[in-house]
Structure formats: C-alpha cells, structure tokens
Design a protein around this motif. Structure first.
Motif, PDB file in Angstrom:
ATOM      1  N   TYR A  35      10.475  25.571  51.811  1.00 18.98           N
ATOM      2  CA  TYR A  35      11.675  24.943  51.273  1.00 18.98           C
ATOM      3  C   TYR A  35      12.878  25.462  52.053  1.00 18.98           C
ATOM      4  CZ  TYR A  35       8.538  23.806  47.430  1.00 18.98           C
ATOM      5  OH  TYR A  35       7.492  23.336  46.683  1.00 18.98           O
TER       6      TYR A  35
ATOM      7  N   THR B  74       3.831  26.034  51.033  1.00 16.67           N
ATOM      8  CA  THR B  74       4.891  25.033  51.144  1.00 16.67           C
ATOM      9  C   THR B  74       6.227  25.698  51.436  1.00 16.67           C
ATOM     10  OG1 THR B  74       3.755  23.554  49.607  1.00 16.67           O
ATOM     11  CG2 THR B  74       6.095  23.163  49.951  1.00 16.67           C
TER      12      THR B  74
ATOM     13  N   ASN C 105       0.720  28.327  48.074  1.00 15.53           N
ATOM     14  CA  ASN C 105       0.194  27.179  48.818  1.00 15.53           C
ATOM     15  C   ASN C 105       0.803  26.998  50.207  1.00 15.53           C
ATOM     16  OD1 ASN C 105       2.758  26.142  48.257  1.00 15.53           O
ATOM     17  ND2 ASN C 105       2.028  24.898  46.527  1.00 15.53           N
TER      18      ASN C 105
ATOM     19  N   THR D  87      11.566  19.861  52.433  1.00  9.74           N
ATOM     20  CA  THR D  87      10.277  20.501  52.185  1.00  9.74           C
ATOM     21  C   THR D  87       9.316  20.231  53.337  1.00  9.74           C
ATOM     22  OG1 THR D  87      10.566  20.167  49.812  1.00  9.74           O
ATOM     23  CG2 THR D  87       8.358  20.686  50.560  1.00  9.74           C
ATOM     24  N   SER D  88       8.492  21.226  53.654  1.00  8.82           N
ATOM     25  CA  SER D  88       7.425  21.057  54.648  1.00  8.82           C
ATOM     26  C   SER D  88       6.120  21.578  54.069  1.00  8.82           C
ATOM     27  CB  SER D  88       7.738  21.811  55.937  1.00  8.82           C
ATOM     28  OG  SER D  88       6.645  21.749  56.843  1.00  8.82           O
ATOM     29  N   THR D  89       5.064  20.794  54.218  1.00  4.98           N
ATOM     30  CA  THR D  89       3.740  21.197  53.747  1.00  4.98           C
ATOM     31  C   THR D  89       2.765  21.405  54.891  1.00  4.98           C
ATOM     32  OG1 THR D  89       3.093  18.876  53.442  1.00  4.98           O
ATOM     33  CG2 THR D  89       4.034  20.022  51.531  1.00  4.98           C
TER      34      THR D  89
END
Length: 359
Positions: free
Chosen positions: A279, A277, A275, A292-294
C-alpha cells in the motif's frame, strides 16, 4: 491517551512543562516486536538526545528506557557528534532494538557542521540505554534515515543531503551488529535515474517477511525540467529488491502533471505481512491517495482518495496494514493552505476493512 515522560534533570533554574524533568518531544515513532515488545521514540527538545520508551503492548505507560545517542563516536581531531536529528526504530526477531538517528557532526577546527547517520543497538537483555552500543555509519552529509527489519536482517536507508540526493542503503545480516553497503534504489535505473538524481524525496524503507522483498518509496520530478530547480515532485516510485537490497528495479506508482507536488512529507509505504500486498500513500495537499500492488510492486492500482473531501488541506500520510485491514493516518485542516499560520490541524484515520474505506 498516556503521557510519556522522560527522566532528565535540567540545570539549576530551568524548569519545563508538564513537570520539572520533562524534555518535550516531537516526531515520535513506534515499533513492535513479534513477542509484543513495544518501542516508542521521540526527538527531545532538551537535552540533545532521542528519548526512548520500552514495554509490552498494552503497558500504560511503557517505561522510560533512556536518552539515546548522547555520545556519538566520531573520529578525527576537533570533532564531536550529537544525535537527535531524525529517528526511526525497529525490533528484530531476536528482540533487539535498532534506533537509526540523524546526527550533527561538529568540526571545531573548520568551524562548521555536517550531518551523519548512526544506529544504536540495544539487545533484548538491555534494561536501559547503558546496555546499548552506537555505530556511526556515515558522516559525509546525510538526511532522513529509515530502518526496517525482517527476522534478524536489517536495512537502513538515507538520503545524500548534498546535490545528488542519492538514496543509500546499508544492510546487516547479524542482528544489527555490523553493516555493509547494499545497492542503490535509484542508480542504474534508466530514465528513473534521470528523474530522481538531484530531484527526489525519500519515504520509508520496507522489508516484507512474506516474500522476502525489500521496497523503497520516493517522489521524484522530471529530468531537464525540474532537475535541481523545483521540489514539486510529480512522480511516485517504488523500487523493489528480491536479493536483500543488492539490486533494485523501479516501478512507477503514479504520474501527475509537471510541478504537481506529491512529496508532502513523505510518500508512505506499508506491506501486509500476511499476504505481501503493498500500500503506497501520498498527498497532493488537497487529498490523500492510496494505490495497491499485489505482485511485488510490478503493477499498481488506480489511486483511491481516502481523505475527507470537506478537509481542504491534508499532508503527511502514514500507512499500516495487517490481515487485510489498512489504516492511513494524516494531518488535515480546513485552512486553504498548509502555510496558513492560523490553521487548526487535526489527525485523521482512514481505514479499509471489508473492502471499503471509512474515515
């Protein structure tokens, strides 16, 4: 636990534990290909080489592939090179193993040595190290190489070990056969450049097969305050590239008060390939933190402590993620300082599954 043994014949009269042909190893790395191929490397103590084992996931044990970088091609009279500095390994979409290695380049005439970086390429058809080729990519003084792949594209990053501590990136678009210079994650980044030049510690380079982005994580200090005077870097930064490493944009993950040491070898970064994402993990020695970055590193969550509160000193986090499950491994001790020579160290694993962390 499976003991990995290399096959090296020591000189007469020399024996090493656990048996007569063991070289001993440190700083191991592991990589997996899309077909389950597994590569494990370690820095040999004797002789001067990187040991490599290869097999399929679940093999016990994987077979010893050979001693790598035993002959570094170095140009110039009176020079020769040896591998086995820092090493990192990756497997491309075609099953090619790429081993990045920090090399020592000796110059007899000048009676000195300098560091270089090389990549050893082993096609999927190679059965041992004799089927591999090594390319020396830089010999002007480098430190801590990292390598990452996405399909048959590969990227190599390393620190300039001189006074600038720039982060250099090279790219290969032909399965590791040839390499060209890419952009710099630090240069031309406004205030971030001022904070990071002469003043940074580089973590791993990460390619994301989900978005196609490439990311570089590093710790940095503050310009005019810590520049060249302190290695207690208080910023965690991730630079991102959406054009294969040609241009980069820096993003501040976390800022701590000046001289807070966040670069306890090393800041770590992983991407969930399912996905995209991200870390990021780091240590302030008293705790391991994860953010975390999305959105491709543009914004980052408030850091969460994932280490045991009862463990007094923690260092060297490493993070991996897949399908929403995240693992952070690290070293921890009950000693009050990482420099305590009587400290007893243990390895811990903090795991996030179902939205919560457990150790």
């Amino acid at each position: 636990n499976t003991l990995l043994i290399s096959t090296w014949s020591p000189p007469d009269g020399l024996t090493t534990a656990p048996n007569g042909n063991s070289t001993g190893n440190s700083e191991p790395a592991i990589a997996f290909g899309s077909d389950g191929t597994m590569a494990v490397d370690g820095l040999a103590w004797l002789p001067y080489q990187v040991n490599l084992w290869k097999g399929k996931f679940g093999d016990t044990p994987p077979a010893f592939f050979g001693g790598m970088d035993t002959s570094i091609p170095v140009r110039g009279n009176g020079r020769f090179g040896l591998g086995d500095g820092d090493a990192d390994v990756a497997i491309t979409g075609s099953g090619t193993m790429l081993l990045a290695d920090l090399d020592i380049i000796f110059n007899h005439r000048a009676n000195n040595a300098q560091t270089g970086v090389s990549v050893t390429r082993c096609p999927a058809t190679a059965t041992d190290s004799t089927g591999c080729t090594t390319t020396l990519l830089d010999q002007a003084g480098v430190d801590r190489p990292w390598i990452t792949v996405s399909g048959d594209n590969a990227w190599l990053s390393y620190h300039d070990s001189g006074s600038s501590t720039m982060i250099h990136v090279l790219r290969s678009s032909d399965d590791g056969r040839t390499w060209t210079k890419a952009g710099n994650p630090v240069v031309g980044q406004g205030r971030t450049t001022g904070n990071a030049t002469f003043n940074s510690d580089q973590g791993p380079l990460v390619a994301d097969p989900y978005t196609g982005n490439v990311y570089a994580i590093y710790a940095s200090g503050e310009a005019s305050v810590q520049k060249g005077t302190s290695a207690d870097f208080n910023n965690i930064v991730v630079s991102s590239s959406s054009d294969g490493g040609e241009t980069w944009s820096p993003h501040l993950v976390f800022h701590a008060p000046r001289f807070t040491n966040l670069d306890n070898l090393f800041p770590a970064l992983a991407v969930d390939p399912s996905n995209g994402t991200l870390y990021a993990s780091w240590s302030d020695q008293s705790a391991i933190w994860v953010s975390t970055s999305t959105d491709g590193a543009a914004t980052w969550s408030t850091p969460v402590q994932v280490s045991e509160a009862a463990t007094k000193t923690v260092v060297m986090p490493w993070v991996a993620a897949l399908n929403g499950k995240v693992d952070v491994v690290y070293y921890g001790t009950d000693a009050a300082s990482a420099d305590d020579q009587s400290a007893v160290w243990n390895v811990f694993d903090a795991q996030r599954s179902g939205g919560s962390w457990s150790v």
